[in-house]
Design a protein around this motif. Structure first.
Motif, mmCIF file in Angstrom:
data_model
loop_
_atom_site.group_PDB
_atom_site.id
_atom_site.type_symbol
_atom_site.label_atom_id
_atom_site.label_comp_id
_atom_site.label_asym_id
_atom_site.label_seq_id
_atom_site.Cartn_x
_atom_site.Cartn_y
_atom_site.Cartn_z
ATOM 1 N N ALA A 259 37.173 47.561 36.569
ATOM 2 C CA ALA A 259 37.537 46.479 35.653
ATOM 3 C C ALA A 259 36.432 46.261 34.632
ATOM 4 O O ALA A 259 35.334 46.803 34.739
ATOM 5 C CB ALA A 259 37.778 45.189 36.445
ATOM 6 N N GLY A 260 36.739 45.435 33.632
ATOM 7 C CA GLY A 260 35.747 45.001 32.674
ATOM 8 C C GLY A 260 35.620 45.905 31.464
ATOM 9 O O GLY A 260 35.869 47.111 31.515
ATOM 10 N N PRO A 265 33.990 41.069 30.021
ATOM 11 C CA PRO A 265 33.200 41.304 31.234
ATOM 12 C C PRO A 265 33.495 40.279 32.330
ATOM 13 O O PRO A 265 33.397 40.574 33.520
ATOM 14 C CB PRO A 265 31.756 41.173 30.737
ATOM 15 C CG PRO A 265 31.846 40.277 29.538
ATOM 16 C CD PRO A 265 33.139 40.632 28.893
ATOM 17 N N GLY A 266 33.863 39.057 31.930
ATOM 18 C CA GLY A 266 34.112 38.009 32.915
ATOM 19 C C GLY A 266 35.298 38.284 33.807
ATOM 20 O O GLY A 266 35.331 37.854 34.967
ATOM 21 N N ALA A 267 36.306 38.998 33.289
ATOM 22 C CA ALA A 267 37.488 39.294 34.098
ATOM 23 C C ALA A 267 37.110 40.107 35.330
ATOM 24 O O ALA A 267 37.635 39.889 36.424
ATOM 25 C CB ALA A 267 38.515 40.052 33.261
ATOM 26 N N ALA A 268 36.198 41.059 35.149
ATOM 27 C CA ALA A 268 35.746 41.875 36.277
ATOM 28 C C ALA A 268 35.036 41.019 37.320
ATOM 29 O O ALA A 268 35.231 41.186 38.532
ATOM 30 C CB ALA A 268 34.814 42.975 35.770
ATOM 31 N N VAL A 269 34.217 40.087 36.860
ATOM 32 C CA VAL A 269 33.480 39.217 37.779
ATOM 33 C C VAL A 269 34.441 38.337 38.571
ATOM 34 O O VAL A 269 34.307 38.182 39.794
ATOM 35 C CB VAL A 269 32.475 38.352 36.990
ATOM 36 C CG1 VAL A 269 31.798 37.342 37.907
ATOM 37 C CG2 VAL A 269 31.439 39.233 36.314
ATOM 38 N N ILE A 334 42.664 47.851 39.897
ATOM 39 C CA ILE A 334 42.498 48.433 38.570
ATOM 40 C C ILE A 334 43.052 47.479 37.524
ATOM 41 O O ILE A 334 44.195 47.033 37.646
ATOM 42 C CB ILE A 334 43.234 49.785 38.458
ATOM 43 C CG1 ILE A 334 42.662 50.805 39.441
ATOM 44 C CG2 ILE A 334 43.168 50.331 37.050
ATOM 45 C CD1 ILE A 334 43.384 52.131 39.414
ATOM 46 N N GLY A 335 42.239 47.144 36.517
ATOM 47 C CA GLY A 335 42.819 46.531 35.345
ATOM 48 C C GLY A 335 42.221 45.290 34.744
ATOM 49 O O GLY A 335 42.249 45.155 33.519
ATOM 50 N N PRO A 336 41.709 44.321 35.518
ATOM 51 C CA PRO A 336 41.270 43.084 34.868
ATOM 52 C C PRO A 336 40.211 43.328 33.785
ATOM 53 O O PRO A 336 39.151 43.889 34.065
ATOM 54 C CB PRO A 336 40.686 42.271 36.028
ATOM 55 C CG PRO A 336 41.441 42.758 37.225
ATOM 56 C CD PRO A 336 41.627 44.224 36.987
#
Length: 542
Positions: A259-260, A265-269, A334-336
């Motif tokens: 992700a990210g 980048p925040g979506a991955a976190v 997979i995806g955010p």
């Protein structure tokens, strides 16, 4: 008695259930009596005390009107001052005679051309009982639309006026919740026998108010008929993975989150944190090195920096690094925030084997290497996978993408826009349950169609409906947390459908807690995270 399962039915399924009950020895009059009795009991519990207060019962021509007459009789027996307002109910039956025997006042819409009688009756009423239309009725028009409009106007003007709808508010379509013209706005809807699908789908859900079910003695339901179910705490609890006291982190599984991007980048976190809070033993974030420099990754998350293409986008050269690590993980997300750069699209398609020739025997595997013409023989199987956000958008760019996924290994979590892209349509049908169910069966994967009412659909046609509308969840990143929760549950051994259902329930419960603590506005996705373990604890405790 009905099955303990909270079935949600279409109008046709309800008719079939009633006909089966009659064929098994019940009686239509008995079913109507039970329905009206149940509505009256619910009304008495909702508005206490009702004795001495004025009730206006709106009586239509069909069975819904018959239910209203039974309800009116029981409310009169409980001490309420009841008035009937009959619309196109010209026949005199036992239920109407029973009302007349009690001296219940009777008005007819045919004698009220200017609506003055209705207006006066509404001015006196404390409670309105809506028994105008049933499940198979056409949208209200002309004189009926005027009656409904008058009721809604009176309710809007008077804070002390309450409306109880029988089965579903008149004007709401039973199967998909659509409102073609006008519909009654109810404070309480008493579904007779079984929940109707339109009560849970928007906009119908917004007209129903509080929903309760009044049993009418349908008996055991036909298991051959595929009905939806309401997602309840009891069902969610049955999906909870075990947490043995002597466990170590490996017992609770490892999640790899791909992700990210530079922009997100925040979506991955958030996705990683969702998996952690759901109970996964270890979470690893696979993303570009430039993203890692921007993301505030929790210290408990391990990192897998992967090769980037232009502008920090993860590209197909990352396939080798991912292939080497994937066998160590029990779940993949997979995806955010992944972005939709061409290089990232190539990576995602290659992960799912979508860049390979159709004659290839094995599907759903990672192909290692950069050139399709020189693919090495080494492959690695993907673990159970959650596909969210840009992962879905990138999949949708490949024709026939669903034909290449290993069956029943993935959970897809689209919102309506992503669902349109996956289906290749410009507009979704209004029936979200049917849409999700058909997609899950066609794609052979679990589908979570997100919305104010969320539908979880299995490849075998089974669907669950989560009645969890919450404005506090309408915030960026909320879906990333949900995807992480589902992946975390899959890592702990939950099957895709169980993980999806439990994840939706926990996400909704955490959202409800955040709303209670902070209000409708201003909740951000990160606020949900500490409430997820609390929701799990309470669910496990019953």
């Amino acid at each position: 008695m009905e099955s303990a399962l909270p079935f949600v039915v279409t109008a046709a399924q309800m008719r079939a259930a009633e006909e089966a009950a009659v064929a098994a020895g019940s009686d239509w009059a008995v079913l109507m009596e039970r329905a009206g009795t149940g509505v009256a009991q619910a009304a008495l519990a909702y508005l206490t005390p009702l004795a001495g207060r004025t009730v206006l019962a709106l009586v239509g021509p069909g069975n819904n009107g018959g239910d209203a007459l039974v309800t009116a009789r029981h409310l009169a027996d409980a001490g309420a001052q009841v008035t009937l307002y009959c619309w196109r109910r010209n026949r005199v039956d036992d239920n109407l005679l029973a009302c007349r025997a009690r001296g219940i006042r009777e008005l007819h819409a045919a004698d009220d051309v200017d609506g003055a009688l209705l207006t006066a009756a509404l001015a006196e009423a404390t409670l309105v009982v809506d028994g105008l239309l049933g499940t198979g009725a056409r949208p209200p028009a002309s004189d009926l639309a005027a009656i409904i409009t008058a009721v809604n106007a009176a309710r809007a003007q008077r804070v002390d006026l309450r409306v109880v709808a029988i089965d579903l508010p008149s004007g709401v379509a039973a199967d998909d919740g659509q409102v073609a013209t006008v519909a009654i706005r109810a404070d309480l809807t008493v579904a007779t026998g079984l929940l109707k699908r339109g009560l849970l789908l928007w906009p119908g859900r917004g007209y129903a108010g509080t929903i309760v079910v009044a049993p009418i003695g349908l008996g055991l339901l036909d298991e051959a008929v595929t009905m939806s179910e309401l997602l309840t705490a009891t069902q969610a609890r049955s999906f909870l993975p075990a947490r043995p006291a002597d466990a170590h982190k490996g017992v609770f599984g490892k999640v790899l989150v791909l992700a990210g991007s530079i922009n997100y980048p925040g979506a991955a976190v958030l996705a990683c944190a969702g998996a952690q809070r759901a109970g996964a033993g270890l979470v690893t974030l696979a993303t570009g090195r430039n993203v890692l420099a921007l993301a505030k990754v929790p210290p408990e998350v391990t990192l897998l920096p992967v090769a980037e293409g232009d502008w920090g986008a993860i590209g197909p050269v990352a396939i080798d690094e991912l292939a080497e690590d994937l066998p160590r993980y029990q779940a993949l997300l997979i995806g955010p925030g992944l972005g939709q750069a061409e290089a990232t699209r190539q990576l995602v398609l290659r992960l799912f084997g979508l860049d390979q020739v159709r004659s290839r025997a094995r599907v759903g595997f990672v192909a290692v290497g950069e050139s399709i013409a020189h693919l090495p023989q080494k492959t690695v199987e993907l673990p159970p996978t959650v596909i969210d956000a840009d992962g879905l958008n990138l999949l949708a760019s490949a024709s026939g993408w669903f034909e290449r996924l290993s069956p029943e290994r993935c959970v897809l979590t689209p919102h309506p826009g992503e669902m349109r892209r996956l289906l290749g349509v410009t507009e979704l049908p209004p029936d979200a349950v049917a849409t999700a169910a058909e997609a899950a069966q066609r794609w052979r994967q679990t589908v979570v169609l997100k919305g104010a009412t969320t539908v979880i659909a299995a490849p075998d046609g089974h669907t669950l409906i989560h009645d969890g509308a919450n404005p506090a969840l309408a915030t960026a990143g909320s879906g990333d947390v949900l995807a992480g929760i589902i992946a975390g549950l899959m890592a702990q051994g939950c099957a895709p459908f169980a993980a999806a259902a439990l994840g939706v329930y926990l996400h909704g419960a955490a959202g409800a807690k955040a709303r209670a603590a902070m209000g409708d506005a201003g909740v951000v996705a990160g606020d949900l995270l500490p409430f997820v373990p609390q929701a799990i604890r309470e669910l496990r405790a019953g």
